[in-house]
Design a protein around this motif. Structure first.
Motif, PDB file in Angstrom:
ATOM      1  N   THR A  42      -9.901  -3.468   5.263  1.00  0.00           N
ATOM      2  CA  THR A  42     -10.386  -3.253   3.897  1.00  0.00           C
ATOM      3  C   THR A  42      -9.226  -3.001   2.938  1.00  0.00           C
ATOM      4  O   THR A  42      -9.210  -3.514   1.812  1.00  0.00           O
ATOM      5  CB  THR A  42     -11.370  -2.073   3.864  1.00  0.00           C
ATOM      6  N   LEU A  43      -8.237  -2.212   3.383  1.00  0.00           N
ATOM      7  CA  LEU A  43      -7.038  -1.998   2.560  1.00  0.00           C
ATOM      8  C   LEU A  43      -6.348  -3.324   2.260  1.00  0.00           C
ATOM      9  O   LEU A  43      -5.920  -3.579   1.129  1.00  0.00           O
ATOM     10  CB  LEU A  43      -6.067  -1.060   3.283  1.00  0.00           C
ATOM     11  N   ARG A  85      -8.302  -5.505  -0.209  1.00  0.00           N
ATOM     12  CA  ARG A  85      -8.177  -4.987  -1.569  1.00  0.00           C
ATOM     13  C   ARG A  85      -6.899  -5.514  -2.222  1.00  0.00           C
ATOM     14  O   ARG A  85      -6.886  -5.894  -3.397  1.00  0.00           O
ATOM     15  CB  ARG A  85      -8.182  -3.456  -1.512  1.00  0.00           C
ATOM     16  N   TYR A 109     -10.560   5.331   6.036  1.00  0.00           N
ATOM     17  CA  TYR A 109      -9.646   6.072   6.925  1.00  0.00           C
ATOM     18  C   TYR A 109     -10.227   7.439   7.272  1.00  0.00           C
ATOM     19  O   TYR A 109     -10.236   7.848   8.446  1.00  0.00           O
ATOM     20  CB  TYR A 109      -8.290   6.186   6.233  1.00  0.00           C
ATOM     21  N   VAL A 138       0.859  -1.175   0.000  1.00  0.00           N
ATOM     22  CA  VAL A 138       0.000   0.000   0.000  1.00  0.00           C
ATOM     23  C   VAL A 138       0.898   1.229   0.000  1.00  0.00           C
ATOM     24  O   VAL A 138       1.685   1.427   0.916  1.00  0.00           O
ATOM     25  CB  VAL A 138      -0.942   0.014   1.219  1.00  0.00           C
ATOM     26  N   ASP A 147      -6.403   9.385   1.344  1.00  0.00           N
ATOM     27  CA  ASP A 147      -7.763   9.759   0.954  1.00  0.00           C
ATOM     28  C   ASP A 147      -8.702   8.567   0.942  1.00  0.00           C
ATOM     29  O   ASP A 147      -9.789   8.637   0.370  1.00  0.00           O
ATOM     30  CB  ASP A 147      -7.762  10.440  -0.415  1.00  0.00           C
ATOM     31  N   ASP A 148      -8.305   7.480   1.588  1.00  0.00           N
ATOM     32  CA  ASP A 148      -9.150   6.294   1.620  1.00  0.00           C
ATOM     33  C   ASP A 148     -10.432   6.602   2.391  1.00  0.00           C
ATOM     34  O   ASP A 148     -10.386   7.147   3.506  1.00  0.00           O
ATOM     35  CB  ASP A 148      -8.399   5.151   2.308  1.00  0.00           C
ATOM     36  N   TYR A 188      -2.671   5.840   1.872  1.00  0.00           N
ATOM     37  CA  TYR A 188      -4.132   5.761   2.036  1.00  0.00           C
ATOM     38  C   TYR A 188      -4.675   7.067   2.622  1.00  0.00           C
ATOM     39  O   TYR A 188      -5.625   7.091   3.378  1.00  0.00           O
ATOM     40  CB  TYR A 188      -4.541   4.547   2.870  1.00  0.00           C
ATOM     41  N   ALA A 200     -10.938  -0.149   8.523  1.00  0.00           N
ATOM     42  CA  ALA A 200     -10.314   0.542   7.397  1.00  0.00           C
ATOM     43  C   ALA A 200      -9.056  -0.178   6.923  1.00  0.00           C
ATOM     44  O   ALA A 200      -8.854  -0.373   5.711  1.00  0.00           O
ATOM     45  CB  ALA A 200      -9.985   1.985   7.784  1.00  0.00           C
TER      46      ALA A 200
END
Length: 355
Positions: free
Chosen positions: A329-330, A333, A183, A174, A179-180, A177, A326
């Motif tokens: 989820t990252l 992905r 988050y 990664v 602008d995830d 993040y 959060a």
């Protein structure tokens, strides 16, 4: 124990996740702090000064004296069970591992917490992953906003520690993040929770760790990513420029760093009549010296001395449920298409017959 190389080579690769935070001394003592600072400040990603110039400064002036000055600060924030940053990072890793396992019969996906500097080291985490048969690894540096001083340094260390491997694992990482949506939502939820518990302050200070201005001038995107995080958080909370500020803390040395500086902005807000100041540090995934001692204690005292009533620090996301979700989820992905399947015994038998 008999090792079957054929089975190892044809088994569906096991996946894992490496969560890397900055690091911490092993204890709030001058000796432990000296070891930690020695590793941290020797990283050429952090200090971009020629070794011939920097080494005498580091070993002649900083390491002999600064650890003693920092020992009290670390002791003031130390938990009974260890350094805050390490405690929270381990709890976050455990939460992400539980989230990835799903509780519905899915194979467990191990999550390995590591520190870029100090313990547990990236080397030890990679060795643990190798022992557990991980052949596909997702690396998540716990720095929401990319910088060469942080995220790139983590990836340097990962590849350095894998450079001697005969059979390197497959890697995904990664990059940032900042602008995830998960988050940003977790940050906004933490601010609203603080307001519900303590009332809403007159201003929200969003303070990020600084980097030297010349790093930004050379192309580091960190400054811009911090501002995007702040803009998205402000939008989620319906704030504008009159009710929130973006600043940068923890500068070191005499060269210019990213501005505006947090301490100077605190003085200006107090002078402008702000009495209750809320402060959050969105660039820190876990609470640590810079949030608990510098922000909450030092800057809290500074704000009161400048005429303010109270600086109320909003804790880092740490292992909050929204943060765990959060990061999970990252990870999911990145894991897409990598989820482990069962071993194929017929394939093993065919390979063994050929060999």
């Amino acid at each position: 124990m008999h090792h079957d190389p054929v089975a190892a080579h044809v088994t569906q690769p096991r996946v894992g996740v490496l969560l890397v935070n900055l690091g911490t001394p092993d204890a709030p003592t001058p000796a432990a702090i000296r070891r930690y600072l020695g590793e941290f400040l020797s990283d050429p990603r952090v200090i971009e000064i020629p070794r011939a110039i920097w080494w005498p400064i580091l070993h002649g002036f900083i390491l002999p004296f600064r650890p003693r000055r920092l020992a009290h600060a670390y002791a003031s924030i130390w938990y009974e069970n260890g350094a805050p940053l390490l405690v929270h990072t381990r709890a976050l890793a455990a939460g992400v591992e539980a989230g990835l396992s799903g509780g519905n019969g899915e194979p467990a996906i191990p999550v390995f917490p590591a520190m870029r500097y100090g313990s547990p080291s990236i080397a030890s985490a990679l060795a643990d992953a190798r022992e557990r048969g991980v052949r596909r690894l997702v690396v998540i540096p716990l720095y929401p906003q990319y910088s060469a001083t942080t995220t790139a340094s983590v990836m340097d260390a990962v590849f350095d520690n894998l450079s001697g491997e005969r059979w390197m694992p497959e890697l995904r990482s990664v990059h940032s993040y900042h602008d995830d949506p998960g988050y940003i939502a977790a940050l906004a939820e933490s601010v609203r929770r603080h307001w519900d518990a303590h009332g809403r302050g007159e201003h929200l200070l969003m303070s990020f760790h600084g980097i030297p201005q010349r790093y930004f001038d050379a192309g580091d995107p960190y400054h811009c990513l911090c501002h995007k995080t702040a803009r998205l958080l402000a939008e989620a909370l319906d704030l504008d420029d009159s009710t929130c500020s973006v600043t940068f803390q923890s500068r070191f040395g005499k060269a210019p760093w990213l501005q505006p500086y947090t301490d100077e902005r605190i003085d200006a807000l107090a002078a402008a009549g702000v009495r209750r100041l809320d402060a959050i540090c969105p660039g820190f995934a876990s609470d640590c010296l810079e949030t608990l001692e510098e922000m909450a204690m030092q800057y809290g005292d500074r704000f009161r001395a400048a005429g303010g009533e109270a600086l109320r620090y909003i804790p880092a996301l740490n292992a909050d449920d929204a943060h765990v979700e959060a990061i999970t989820t990252l990870a999911r992905r990145q894991l897409d298409g990598w989820m482990p399947d069962a071993i194929d015994p017929e394939l093993i038998a065919r390979r063994a017959a050929v060999l």
